[in-house]
Design a protein around this motif. Structure first.
Motif, PDB file in Angstrom:
ATOM      1  N   PRO A  84      27.732  49.833  45.405  1.00 27.99           N
ATOM      2  CA  PRO A  84      27.080  49.544  44.513  1.00 27.99           C
ATOM      3  C   PRO A  84      27.146  48.201  43.664  1.00 27.99           C
ATOM      4  N   SER A  85      26.188  47.655  43.071  1.00 27.33           N
ATOM      5  CA  SER A  85      26.178  46.429  42.497  1.00 27.33           C
ATOM      6  C   SER A  85      27.300  46.704  41.337  1.00 27.33           C
ATOM      7  N   GLY A  86      28.387  45.622  41.335  1.00 23.55           N
ATOM      8  CA  GLY A  86      29.330  45.328  40.220  1.00 23.55           C
ATOM      9  C   GLY A  86      30.560  46.146  40.724  1.00 23.55           C
ATOM     10  N   SER A  87      30.699  46.370  42.054  1.00 25.14           N
ATOM     11  CA  SER A  87      31.625  47.266  42.784  1.00 25.14           C
ATOM     12  C   SER A  87      32.705  46.400  43.081  1.00 25.14           C
ATOM     13  N   GLY A  88      32.350  45.028  43.231  1.00 23.31           N
ATOM     14  CA  GLY A  88      33.548  44.270  43.542  1.00 23.31           C
ATOM     15  C   GLY A  88      33.704  43.493  45.163  1.00 23.31           C
ATOM     16  N   LYS A  89      32.259  43.600  45.758  1.00 21.72           N
ATOM     17  CA  LYS A  89      32.127  43.183  47.057  1.00 21.72           C
ATOM     18  C   LYS A  89      32.053  41.518  46.981  1.00 21.72           C
ATOM     19  N   SER A  90      31.116  41.184  46.029  1.00 20.64           N
ATOM     20  CA  SER A  90      31.340  39.596  46.129  1.00 20.64           C
ATOM     21  C   SER A  90      32.672  39.060  45.666  1.00 20.64           C
ATOM     22  N   THR A  91      33.310  39.602  44.825  1.00 21.14           N
ATOM     23  CA  THR A  91      34.760  39.127  44.372  1.00 21.14           C
ATOM     24  C   THR A  91      35.925  39.368  45.863  1.00 21.14           C
TER      25      THR A  91
HETATM   26  P1  ADP Z   1      29.279  43.186  43.436  1.00 22.99           P
HETATM   27  O1  ADP Z   1      29.376  41.847  44.276  1.00 22.99           O
HETATM   28  O2  ADP Z   1      29.897  44.448  44.393  1.00 22.99           O
HETATM   29  O3  ADP Z   1      28.085  43.226  42.945  1.00 22.99           O
HETATM   30  P2  ADP Z   1      31.174  41.711  41.833  1.00 22.99           P
HETATM   31  O4  ADP Z   1      32.175  41.538  42.537  1.00 22.99           O
HETATM   32  O5  ADP Z   1      30.166  40.652  41.619  1.00 22.99           O
HETATM   33  O6  ADP Z   1      30.433  43.073  42.372  1.00 22.99           O
HETATM   34  O7  ADP Z   1      31.564  42.169  40.481  1.00 22.99           O
HETATM   35  C1  ADP Z   1      32.705  43.182  40.204  1.00 22.99           C
HETATM   36  C2  ADP Z   1      33.208  43.247  38.861  1.00 22.99           C
HETATM   37  O8  ADP Z   1      33.752  42.097  38.504  1.00 22.99           O
HETATM   38  C3  ADP Z   1      31.978  43.371  37.855  1.00 22.99           C
HETATM   39  O9  ADP Z   1      32.048  44.072  37.064  1.00 22.99           O
HETATM   40  C4  ADP Z   1      31.606  42.027  37.494  1.00 22.99           C
HETATM   41  O10 ADP Z   1      30.872  41.847  36.252  1.00 22.99           O
HETATM   42  C5  ADP Z   1      32.882  41.431  37.314  1.00 22.99           C
HETATM   43  N1  ADP Z   1      33.145  39.913  37.573  1.00 22.99           N
HETATM   44  C6  ADP Z   1      32.890  39.380  38.852  1.00 22.99           C
HETATM   45  N2  ADP Z   1      33.210  38.099  38.564  1.00 22.99           N
HETATM   46  C7  ADP Z   1      33.327  37.602  37.341  1.00 22.99           C
HETATM   47  C8  ADP Z   1      33.889  36.503  36.790  1.00 22.99           C
HETATM   48  N3  ADP Z   1      33.688  35.436  37.108  1.00 22.99           N
HETATM   49  N4  ADP Z   1      34.105  36.719  35.427  1.00 22.99           N
HETATM   50  C9  ADP Z   1      34.236  38.072  34.820  1.00 22.99           C
HETATM   51  N5  ADP Z   1      33.966  39.303  35.439  1.00 22.99           N
HETATM   52  C10 ADP Z   1      33.662  39.086  36.591  1.00 22.99           C
END
Ligand code: ADP
Ligand code: ADP
Length: 233
Positions: free
Chosen positions: A41-48
């Motif tokens: 799901p969105s916010g799960s950490g995939k982009s990170t």
């Molecule tokens: P996804 O890609 O699955 O939607 P993200 O990796 O973007 O998830 O985000 C995972 C969590 O980390 C979310 O709660 C997001 O708000 C938080 N997050 C991601 N990048 C940052 C950042 N640069 N600063 C603070 N919180 C972040």
């Protein structure tokens, strides 16, 4: 050894007085030739996670070894060199430069690799041919369809001959027919032995991969098809 070795990876963000774990202990291996889909799901950490895998960002805690080399210890310059050599990126929004031709877009990563102009254009043409767009070489991105733009972006991702391809929702902006064409190209790259990591929301897209990883609350909560490497063509 595994191409990618992650050991207890954490990525922490301080927001106000609170610490948020975007990644909360990721341990896994991804092997050469695997085609892995990351879902969640969105916010799960995939982009990170993708940013860390792609050497665009570093973990707060934990070990990431790429081809046996610890990434955390590399300087920014070394990290950039490693990224350029080993990883090709494909994005949802294509990220092409709009004022130059398809051919020049594909050739661009070779500028940073210090390849001469003639060889750049030859290599770029080779990869445009590979994605079926040799006849569009002189077109600018705005003269191409979405599917064609993504094929240009894939040719660009391949031009440095990286052994890993990372793609974030590569079909997110495409219609059904273009999506099918793009997924066929991914399967072809997989068949040629490249390691592919792809983020998607769509189960049909994830089903094209040989392995499906589910990310939830910064952890891998499901892992199917691990270690299954499809036949090399
Ligand atoms: P996804 O890609 O699955 O939607 P993200 O990796 O973007 O998830 O985000 C995972 C969590 O980390 C979310 O709660 C997001 O708000 C938080 N997050 C991601 N990048 C940052 C950042 N640069 N600063 C603070 N919180 C972040
Ligand atoms: P996606 O659409 O891939 O899930 P997001 O919209 O979650 O991406 O995040 C877009 C960018 O913003 C990412 O680079 C991410 O690191 C950053 N980001 C996400 N959440 C936060 C946050 N809470 N604070 C700061 N930056 C964030």
């Amino acid at each position: 050894i595994a191409t990618i070795q992650l050991k207890d990876i954490k990525k922490l963000y301080k927001i106000g007085g609170e610490t948020v774990a975007a990644l909360d202990g990721i341990t896994t291996n991804i092997y050469q030739g695997e085609f892995a889909a990351l879902m969640g799901p969105s916010g799960s950490g995939k982009s990170t996670l993708m940013n860390i895998l792609g050497c665009l960002d570093r973990p707060t805690v934990g070990s990431y070894k790429l081809d046996g080399q610890e990434v955390a210890g590399l300087s920014d310059d070394k990290l950039a060199v490693t990224r350029n050599k080993k990883i090709g990126f494909v994005f949802q929004n294509f990220n092409l430069l709009s004022r130059i031709s398809a051919l020049e877009n594909v050739a661009l990563p070779l500028v940073y690799s210090g390849v001469g102009r003639k060889e750049r254009l030859e290599k770029a043409m080779h990869f445009l041919e590979a994605v079926g767009l040799a006849d569009r070489a002189e077109h600018q991105p705005n003269e191409l369809s979405g599917g064609q733009r993504q094929r240009v972006a894939i040719a660009r991702a391949l031009v440095n001959d990286p052994h890993i391809i990372m793609a974030d929702e590569p079909t997110g902006n495409l219609d059904t027919k273009s999506t099918k064409e793009i997924m066929e190209i991914f399967q072809k790259m997989h068949g040629m032995g490249r390691t592919i990591i792809l983020v998607t929301h769509e189960p049909e897209i994830a089903a094209c991969a040989s392995r499906q990883l589910l990310v939830r609350d910064g952890k891998i909560t499901r892992d199917e098809g691990r270690g299954v490497v499809m036949d090399v063509i």
